[in-house]
Every structure is written in structure tokens, then in C-alpha cells.
Design a protein around this motif. Structure first.
Motif, short mmCIF file in Angstrom:
data_model
loop_
_atom_site.label_atom_id
_atom_site.label_comp_id
_atom_site.label_asym_id
_atom_site.label_seq_id
_atom_site.Cartn_x
_atom_site.Cartn_y
_atom_site.Cartn_z
N GLY A 98 0.79 -1.18 0.05
CA GLY A 98 -0.03 -0.12 -0.15
C GLY A 98 0.86 1.24 -0.02
N TRP A 99 0.52 2.20 0.77
CA TRP A 99 1.21 3.52 0.52
C TRP A 99 2.26 3.45 1.73
N SER A 100 3.41 4.09 1.43
CA SER A 100 4.48 4.09 2.53
C SER A 100 5.40 5.52 2.30
N PHE A 101 6.20 5.64 3.06
CA PHE A 101 7.17 6.76 2.93
C PHE A 101 8.50 6.29 2.80
N GLY A 130 -3.77 3.19 -5.83
CA GLY A 130 -3.61 3.91 -4.75
C GLY A 130 -4.70 4.90 -4.27
N GLY A 131 -5.48 4.92 -5.01
CA GLY A 131 -6.71 5.84 -5.02
C GLY A 131 -6.91 6.86 -5.96
N GLY A 150 -8.54 1.11 -2.81
CA GLY A 150 -7.72 -0.28 -2.82
C GLY A 150 -7.56 -0.88 -1.68
N GLY A 151 -7.53 -0.10 -0.52
CA GLY A 151 -7.55 -0.67 0.68
C GLY A 151 -6.92 0.65 1.89
#
Lengths: 368, 368, 368, 368
Positions: free
Chosen positions: A284-287, D239-240, D280-281
Motif C-alpha cells: 500500500g502507501w509508504s514513505f 492507490g486511490g 484499494g485498501g
């Protein structure tokens, strides 16, 4: 010195590795030895960083004629004994934070190094983190006017090594482990102005089954010149390491986010190897961070310290600074325990800061 | 009620205008009257918003049969007398923050409205700000686990109207004026859990020549369920209004920046009309906001309150909530004055919160 | 080589200074000489960086036995002649971007260096910028799946030195000067995959009175593997240097902002010395950068190149890469001139890329 | 009209729901009927929004004396026939984007509505999105100088409903479905200046097994006044939903991120109900949006249109605007097919834009 400064490291875990890499990056020094209680650790560390000697005997290493400087990157309760041994052996010391467990130890360390005419250097890397260095320059230049409020914060979801959670070894919880960064950072921004009072709110929210220490804290400090500082520390924040600061002044304000602010914003359905320290996951999203140790100022810090040894200069951050931080930490734990602001100076004779928050008698009573 | 709810507004400045616009946006109500001490102000307000009646006599307006609800958007020291008059006249009340000057007034207001069977609604718009509403939903849904630390902060470079700086009218400084938002926000996030203690650090950094009150504060609250909350308030922050919150929990964390986070990032060599409240300037870089009153939740708040009047429902935020906030503010000022955490309940009989920080005798003494 | 690599620099302005500092940071090399047309410039450069020899004669310096490597940091039209001279003198070459003015020059440079068995290294620093290096790692690791769209953009409000605006010296405008970065960046991300077509939209929006060249462009490239890349370049964007990239793939996306993303967000009523390259001003809000040259990868690039010379390794970015970039630039200018996509290979024999956009006859005609 | 405007909706899926809610929010209108091919859908829609009449017969609904306005929120190939029917029945039309399948249909729709003296309103909600409205104000006010480059982009990982992927129903892929937003947005920002040329790069990267249409595109438009615009569209971004714009001018620049810029930054170990469209989540990091339909301008758009019907005013966005967008889309698909810039006017007689990219003969051939 024309010949390379020869460095011995006590410790073999996370921060010891970072320092080893930093020494390797500095041309005027060389890694000479490593010592760590567990032979396996010491040996693989030596292999990994091409260190000629390894052992499980720090004292022997310290006394060896083969080293000039000792880096103490081992648990808090070892800082004082190792420093005293180093001073006795005429070796310079780079000591990781926090300086040691109590003010008596601190005074002994400072005194011993002074007597032995060796440098006692306090490894507060935030004073070398490029973004924070620029922040201090902004403040020093007058861009923000007179400082009124400083903020610094470090949050993640908790260290791994057991000794952090054992207050006999650590002296306290997150305030001891990470609040020390903020306190040193504030002193550095204000050019070592005196702290006049400390108030603290401490809690154990999540790690209560692991530790007697605090896992969240808010520390409010008042400085002599009128500025107020606020430190926020947490061992319970998910989502990755977070390190940021703010400087508010009469003519401006500056916000510096060391990690998330500098990262690549990444979405990956599958995930990948590594985003940032303590990220928890990369799906998913990460930095996504990069060059983290450089970002934190670790190699710059070591280069500075080794240069000071080579050229016999005064280090930016000394044992006295480490003691001042420790004094504020004792005041913070006392404040949390008493629910009131503690004035400084605060020359506590307690053995460990956490004892002023929760008396050790309670510890014994509750664990029986 | 099938007929529109008829609204009278006391006040004619900034927040009174916002409420007038909100009433205009709500189809089930109409602006009936406005009252303000200065005839000019009342008259131009009436013209601007097409209000049929204007006067300089709030009491007469309150008693008029032509209104059903009074919105009190005048200085803090008028909140109690106007509310009592409204209750006596059988009118519902929407009272701006902070509720009033002291707990005796608060009790009288709550009691009078209860007796008169009219609603006493406390105008805390952050409970309606869409971004914060979503934030509360996140928390309520369990997305973040059990809350451990809440933060809310409002900072700008100071209000304009003189009454804010006159503690006789306001009761305190920035903690009174803006800390009340944070305290209400925390209570709302925690579904009105009890506050058990308050600690506060207050300073007057910049506006000391204008006011006896605080222009910067940090307020630490402990809640019954174990959660800690931190409010940061400032009347000395340059660069535009800043309003943000964080919710930390055992399963997550959320960061909500109401203004800078929502803005357009603009660079204009020449500058332009308006970026955001208290921006200070628009040349160079600025953070351009839009629909600010909607963003803060003002129209949603008024729509909700007027609907409660129409349908005889319990408002989300009541006079009791306003009293709870005021109690915490008294504790905050007492804490700042004593340098220690104050436990709640704290039924102070002081006339104004600021008196617990700096005794009024000092005020007299210093001004002579 | 055990002895330091000895470096001669042609040029004395902005990028020459950056390279001088980079050489100083690399322990295995030393600055030996600098040459620049203006004696004053060469001399103060030598003083500033402690360079033992300075002159106004690049050819003499190149032929000197005192140097091993030449860094060509002078205007575009000097790149080819200086490289040929260096090859002839048996010196390795680090050549700044863009490689040279046309493909014939490029072929001659590559051939000459090959014949002389010296390295021709193309100084594209974005391949060394730490944030972009991490971005490439993300892509290489599969975190983002198969790449579909790459974006890279560099925008500021125009260079200062006159030679940038003189297409006789530069060969083109912003596409030549900064589009070359993006094209190299895309090739590097895709491991030197072949570009199959180029489309470009070019405009001169603001600098038309200074230059015949483009000051804004959009360049769309198609790659052999199916990926599309978009470069955006501008010499007319106010508010400070902006450098960012995006990688879109079938499994994810990553956004990397090199400057504003990494900066300290600062508000200063008074302003201060420096925020970021081409900031325009520091009063009010600004994005304060730090360690910019490190951030761009300049010292890492030079260290890599000098190491390749020392250890006789193949550099990451070579003259062939520089030629590939130049070929795409010729296609871009041709595309802008014809309003259609240009297929590659595109072995243009034009003297300068800009000639394919606006024929030089027009230049003569319009200036008469 | 004093009585509420009575609205009939054709369609029962996503955007039809949004419009139903918008009508409900507008006090001067009422939902009168809904028609959708599948009885189940029409019926549950009617229940959900309290619509008195539902049917599977749009034409009957359109002709009903019970409605004044038709909202066409059904697949692209129905827009023209339904509009013609509405005009014939003397009903005003709010038509979703894109206007219809081809320019002949567009001309017929505009002409029929003009003849029947009913309004043909083109539902481009971005012209009402509060953040974009503020952005246009910035530009109009001169804050950014003369516009040089406009950018707008919408990216997500693809629609769900099958008709989007069937070019017989849709007319094209992502350029048709989302590029129309950008084109309308650019025209609106430039006050309906004429587009002089279009260049487009189109690809089918991921959805090739589902559709003949494009799933990624870059569209470059030149405007009469010299400004250039760049649209980026994607049906393959994970990711949206991502929706953002930039305005570059001779005196400034502004960056407006409609979703991620406005969101709450949330980390949740467990995840939660909903972050943003097509997220997506929600486990790990997510960007939590709120009030999305308001953020996009949907209720404001419908309120405006219904007000125009009530007060007989000219709508902001008309059928002529929709036709202009469609013309540019035909040029975009032609450009992608030919690899060259297409000049406008471009009165294509093709049945569907996608036919100019990939001739339908290919479609037949490849599917046999």
C-alpha cells in the motif's frame, strides 16, 4: 596526528553498526577493534566491517595500545564504567546517549576525562543532521526573530533489544531513550542556555507488560532567556519512525520534518524491501526514505569528533552537555511523579531517573 | 415549527457575520434582528445581510416577540447576562465560545435555560468541521485503536478587536479565546469523557504591552479513560492561521491539517487579494484557502442548532459542554500560576480564569 | 593509482565550483589546475579552492603532465574541442551536460576517447541524487511493477549567464539545457532502453527578447519496452528551483520531490540569506533547502567518476549516454518544429538542435 | 418558478446517486422520477432517495408532465437520443460528460434544445469544485500573471461498470471518460478561449483484455492566446483517486491537489471502512478524504443548474462547451493515431473518437 585515529567500538548492534560505517567513511581514522559480550556478535561485526580485532572483553580493548578513541555504543548502564576505564587508559571517548544512569556517574565521567586530558564527546547526532543544522542557521541568522517555542519529537513503535525495557539497565523508558535527543536539541538551538524548569506528563500505554518505564511522554522545559520547549516522545506510534521539529519566533516560524517530509511517497500493491526504520510494512502507501544515517547526521557527527581528536579541538557536544541533558531528565521523571513543575538546578542523587517517577519499592512490591 | 425559525444576533463583527451567513444558508430560518452597541455597526450589518430590524439594545431585541433564537456573538462578559435575559424571555440561545467568564455564571445560565425550557447551545464549530468530523469517525470506527494522545492546535498572530486584550471583558488570553476550542474538541472526540487533571504552561511573549493575558500556552489534560491530550495555542505565530489536529492510538495515527493542508500552494510575485485569515501578505509563497467558513464547520453548526430548535432535538454541544470547557480553563490558568497539575473537579469561585494565573492585585499594583 | 588523481577544471562559474568542492571531498583526488577565459575568474577560483595553477589557456592545461582528468564545465560549444584535445593528450574526460552541440561532434568525441583509451564520462548528476537513486531501486525491485509512465521536471525562472541565451553557444534553450537531464534520467531508470520516438511542444513565453531558444517545453518520449516518459522544462517558473519525478507502474506509483519536498517550511517576516536556488526572495513563506549539492548527487557523481579513473572501471554514465540524450534532443526540436512525433534513430546532421525548431535563416532574417 | 423544479433522473448508478443527493440538498427542487433499464436498480434507487416514481422507460419519464428537468446520468451513447427526446418534450436538460459520442449528435442536441427553448446544461463539476473555483479566481485576479502552462490530471485504477470498456457505448477510453474533464477545465480557466491544436499520446497498458480504448493518455493543447495545456489521464494508477491541477503564469504559479492534498494522513494497522474513491485498501497508510462530492463541486453544480432553470439564467457550462470539449477529444484521438499535432477547428464526421485512433476495421479484424 598524521596517522589515522584508531577507533575501538564497544557494542555490536544497531547504533554500533552505524558508527562503524561512519568511521569507515572518515579518511582520517580506522576501525581497530570491537568488543561485545556475545562472541558471535563481536565476530560477525568484525567480519562485516573488516575490523582487525574483536573480543568479548571491552576493558581489555579499551586498554589496548592499538586504539586511540573508544566509541561506547552499549547499554546505558555500561557508559560510566567504560568511560572511567577509557579515561584511566588515556583514551578519548565518544559516548552514546543518554550519557549514563545518574548525575554522580556523569560527574565522575567528566572529572576523570578532564584529569586524564582526554575528550569526552557526547554523541547527539541531531546536532549534525543536515536539515536541523540548516534550521539552527535560520534561527541564528535572525530569520525567525527571538525564539518563543521550540518543539522536537521522535516517535516509533518501540525498540527491539530487551535492555531498553529493563530499567535497571536503561534508567528509564522513552523519555530517557529519546527525550534526551530533544533536550540536547533545544539546548543546542539556544546555544546552551540554562534550563530553569521541567514539567512532564508520562504514561505507559502499551508496553506495560514489558517494562516499568514510560512509553509516552510530553516534556515542557522553560529556558533562562524565556523560551519554552516541548518534547513529545513515543514508543507506541505505528507507521514508521517520525522525527520532526518546529521553531517559533517573534519574526517567523519554521517546520522541519526529517523523515516523512523528505521521503518518496510510494504506493506498491506488492510491497518491497524497506521504506523507513520501523515502517511496519511496505504494502500500500509508504514513505520511502534513503540515506537515513546521513539524514540523521551520524557520519557527520563521527567525522567531527574524530577531527577534534586529530586536531585537538573542542567538540560541539561534550560530556557537560550530556550531563545537562541527564539533569533535565531527572527533573522530568520527578515532575511526572509529583505532578508539578521542577525547578533547575536539580542535583538529584537518585540512582536512575525512573525511580523519581515510580519508586523502586513499588517495582519490587508489584512484581512479587 | 413549520414557519421559519426567527433569529436575532447580538454582535456585528467577525463571528456575527459568519453566523449571519450561516443562517441565510439554512432554509428553515430567517434573520430577524441584530443588536450591537454601536449604531453604525448594527445598521451596516443589517444592510449587508438584509436584516429587517437593527438596534443598539440587545435586551429589547431579546425580548421581542419577533425572534425565537438569540445568537450571542458579543464579548465574553456579555454571554451570561444576555443568556439569562434570553431564558427569561423564553428564547433559545446559541452562545459563542467561551461560554462565559466563570463557573457561577455558567451554572446560572444552564439553570435558567433549563427552567425556561429553552435550549442552551454552545457554538463550538470544530465539532462540525468536515475534516474533523471525518477524523472522529476514524477514531470511533476503531481504525486507530484505543486513543492514547490527542493534539489540537490553533495559532495566528493575534486578534484585532480590543476586547480580546482586556481581561476584564475576556477573562483571559489565548487559552481562554482558543484553548477552549481544543478542550471542547478533545471532549467531543472522547464522547464527553471526564477530564481528571490539567497542567498548563502560559506565557506572554509579544503582546505584553497590550494585555495582561497569556499569548501562548501549552495545556496538558488527562482524561478518565487514560488518554492524554495536548493543546497548543498562540497569538504570536506569523504566516497565517494554522489549525490542525492529531489522533494517536494503539492501532494507528491520523494527522489532520485544516488549513495549510487543504490549501492551494501559490507563488505570486505581485501578491493578490487574500490567502487565508491573518496571512500577513500574499506576495511570494502563500497558502491559499477557500470556503473557510464551510471548512471550519460554521454553517453546518448553525444548521444543526436551528434544526434542533425546529424539531426539538438535543443539540450536539450544550451549555453543559461549555461549562466543562470553562472548568478546564480555570484549572489551566491555576496550573500555570502554581506550576503544578490541577485535579478536576475544580469548582473555582474566581471571577475570571486569568485571575488564577496572575492575581488581579498584581494587575492593579503594576499599572499604578 | 595509489597517488591522487589530479584534476584540471575548465570553467570557473556555478557548476565548476560545485565540481571543485566535490573533488575536494574525494580523498583520492586533488585539484591541480583551473582554466577560464577571464583571468580574474580563474584566479579567484584558484584562490577560493586552493588550486595550485590557474590560467586562461584550457588547451595548455589539458596538455599539462600535471593533470590526469579534465572536468569540462564550460559552455556547450566548447565541449567537443576540449574533449578532442583531452583525448589527444591522453587525459580522461568528465564532460558536463549536454554532451556537445551536435551528433557529429558527439561521434568524434566518443571515437577519439576510445582511440586514446581514455574514459569519456557524462556528468548527469541526477543518476547520483540520493532520492532518485532510491527511486530507481524501488522500480528495479519490482515494487511498482512494470513501468508505464515516467515523469521528470526541472523548472526555475531562467539562468543568468549570457551564453545560455546565445543559441550559437548553447545549441538550444531550456530543452537543451534541462531537458537533457530528464532524458538521461528516463534512460537510466529504464536501464538504457532505446527511445523509439519523441514529440515536443516548445514555446518562448517570457525570454523572447533575450533568446532565440525555447523557454518552456513538454517532451513526450516512447521507449522500446512500451513505457512512455514526459519531461516538463521551464525557464519561467517563479518561486525557486523545482525538481521532481514520478514513476507509475502496473503495481504502484512513487512521487519524489527533490527540493520542495525535502525543504524546511519557513515563514520569516524579515527574510534571510538564502532559501534555495533561484528562490527570488525569502520574506514571507519560503522552502528552505540545505546541502543542495549533495541532494542533487554532485559529490557522489564526481567520487564515482574519479574512482572509475583510479580503478579503471566503467562509469555509470558515458559519452554514449550523452550522445543518446543529444539524439533525443535533436528529435525533440524537430518535433516542435514540425508538429509531429519523430521516430528514432534520428541521425540529424544539423549543427544545433534549435535549428530544427526555428531555421537559422529565420534568425538572420528577423534580426536584420 | 415559485414551485419546486421537478427533476427526473435517467440512470441509477454512481453519478446518478450523486446527483440525486445534490437535488435533495437544493431547496428549490424535488426529485420526481427515476428511470433505469433494470427494474431492480430503478426501484432501489427510488427507495433510497424517496423518489415518488420509478420506471424502466426513460422516454416515458421524459415526456411526463410531472417533470421539468431531466438529468442524463446514463452511458455516453444514450446522451443524444435522450436529449433530443427531452427537447421535444420541452424539458430542460442536464447532461453528464462527455456530451455525446460525436459532433453530429452534439450539433443536433444543441439545435434541438435551442429550438425548443430549453436549456442544455453540461455537467462539468470541476467548474464548481471549491478549490478549483478559488484557483480560477487567483488566475483571474492577475496573481499569477499571464497563463503559460495549465495542467490537470485525473488518475485511478479504472471504472467498474462494463459500459466504460465497451467503445460502442463509450466512444473511447480514458481520454473520453476523464480527458473531457481536463479539456473543459482548461477552457473554463481561460474563459472559453479557442483551442488551436491538440497532440496526444495514448496507450493501453493494462486493460487491453477488457477494452479497445486507451487506458492512459497525455494530451497537449495549444490555445489561441498562446497558453499551453497538458492533461494526464490514467485508468491504471493504484492507490486511490488522484485529481490535481497547476497553473503557471508569468508572475507566479499555483498547485492545487484536490484529494491527497486535502486528506487526513492516516495509519491504521487494522484498516477501516473507506479512505477515498478507489483507494484499494485502508490498512497501513492511507489518505482519508471526506465530503468528496462537495469537494468535487457536485452539489454546487446542480444547485447552479436548477437555479438557472428557476430564474431563467444562462448556465456556466452549456452544450456548446460540451461540444467544444468533444471536438478536442476527436482531435486528440486523431493525433494519437497519426502521431502529429491536429489543428482546430476539427469537424470530424467519425462516429466515435476512438475510431480515429484505431480504425474500427481493426477492431473487427482482431476480434475475429
Amino acid at each position: 596526528m598524521a596517522t589515522p585515529v584508531r577507533v575501538g567500538i564497544v557494542g555490536s548492534q544497531f547504533v554500533a553498526s552505524i558508527h562503524a560505517e561512519s568511521v569507515l567513511r572518515y579518511p582520517g581514522a580506522a576501525l581497530a577493534a570491537v568488543a561485545s559480550p556475545t562472541a558471535q556478535h563481536a565476530q560477525s561485526f568484525a567480519e562485516r566491517f573488516h575490523v582487525p580485532h574483536w573480543s568479548t572483553d571491552p576493558l581489555a580493548m579499551i586498554q589496548s595500545p592499538e586504539i586511540d578513541v573508544v566509541i561506547i555504543a552499549s547499554p546505558n548502564d555500561t557508559h560510566a564504567p567504560l568511560t572511567l576505564a577509557a579515561a584511566q587508559a588515556g583514551k578519548h571517548v565518544i559516548c552514546e546517549k543518554p550519557l549514563c544512569l545518574n548525575l554522580a556517574e556523569a560527574d565522575a565521567m567528566i572529572s576523570a576525562c578532564h584529569q586524564a586530558n582526554v575528550k569526552l564527546m557526547y554523541a547527539e547526532e541531531l546536532c549534525f543532521a543536515p536539515k536541523y543544522v540548516r534550521l539552527k542557521q535560520l534561527l541564528d541568522s535572525g530569520a525567525l526573530g527571538r525564539p518563543t517555542l521550540l518543539k522536537q519529537s521522535e516517535k516509533h513503535d518501540g525498540p527491539h533489544a530487551a535492555h531498553f525495557y529493563d530499567v535497571n539497565r536503561s534508567g528509564g523508558g522513552v523519555s530517557m531513550d529519546m527525550g534526551c535527543h530533544a533536550i540536547a536539541f533545544f539546548r543546542w538551538l539556544l546555544n546552551n542556555q540554562r534550563i530553569t524548569s521541567v514539567y512532564s506528563q508520562m504514561n505507559t500505554f502499551v508496553h506495560g507488560n514489558q517494562t516499568w518505564g514510560d512509553d509516552n511522554s510530553l516534556i515542557v522545559l522553560e529556558f533562562e532567556g524565556g523560551c519554552v520547549a516541548l518534547a513529545e516522545e513515543s514508543w507506541t506510534k505505528l507507521g514508521g519512525m517520525d522525527d520532526r521539529a518546529e521553531v517559533h519566533g517573534t519574526q517567523g516560524v519554521a517546520y522541519a520534518d526529517l523523515l516523512r517530509g523528505n521521503s518518496i511517497e510510494t504506493y506498491s500493491r506488492t510491497g518491497y524491501d524497506y521504506a523507513v526504520e520501523k515502517a511496519g510494512g511496505t504494502q500500500g502507501w509508504s514513505f520511502t526514505m534513503y540515506e537515513e544515517t546521513w539524514n540523521y547526521g551520524f557520519p557527520q557527527e563521527i567525522a567531527h569528533f574524530l577531527e577534534c581528536v586529530r586536531d585537538d579541538k573542542t567538540p560541539l557536544v561534550t560530556g557537560e552537555d550530556g550531563r545537562a541533558v541527564l539533569e533535565a531528565l531527572f527533573a522530568a521523571y520527578a515532575s511526572a511523579g509529583q505532578g508539578r513543575k521542577i525547578s533547575l538546578p536539580f542535583n538529584s542523587q537518585a540512582k536512575r531517573p525512573v525511580d523519581l517517577w515510580k519508586p523502586p519499592e513499588d517495582e519490587l512490591r508489584l512484581s512479587s
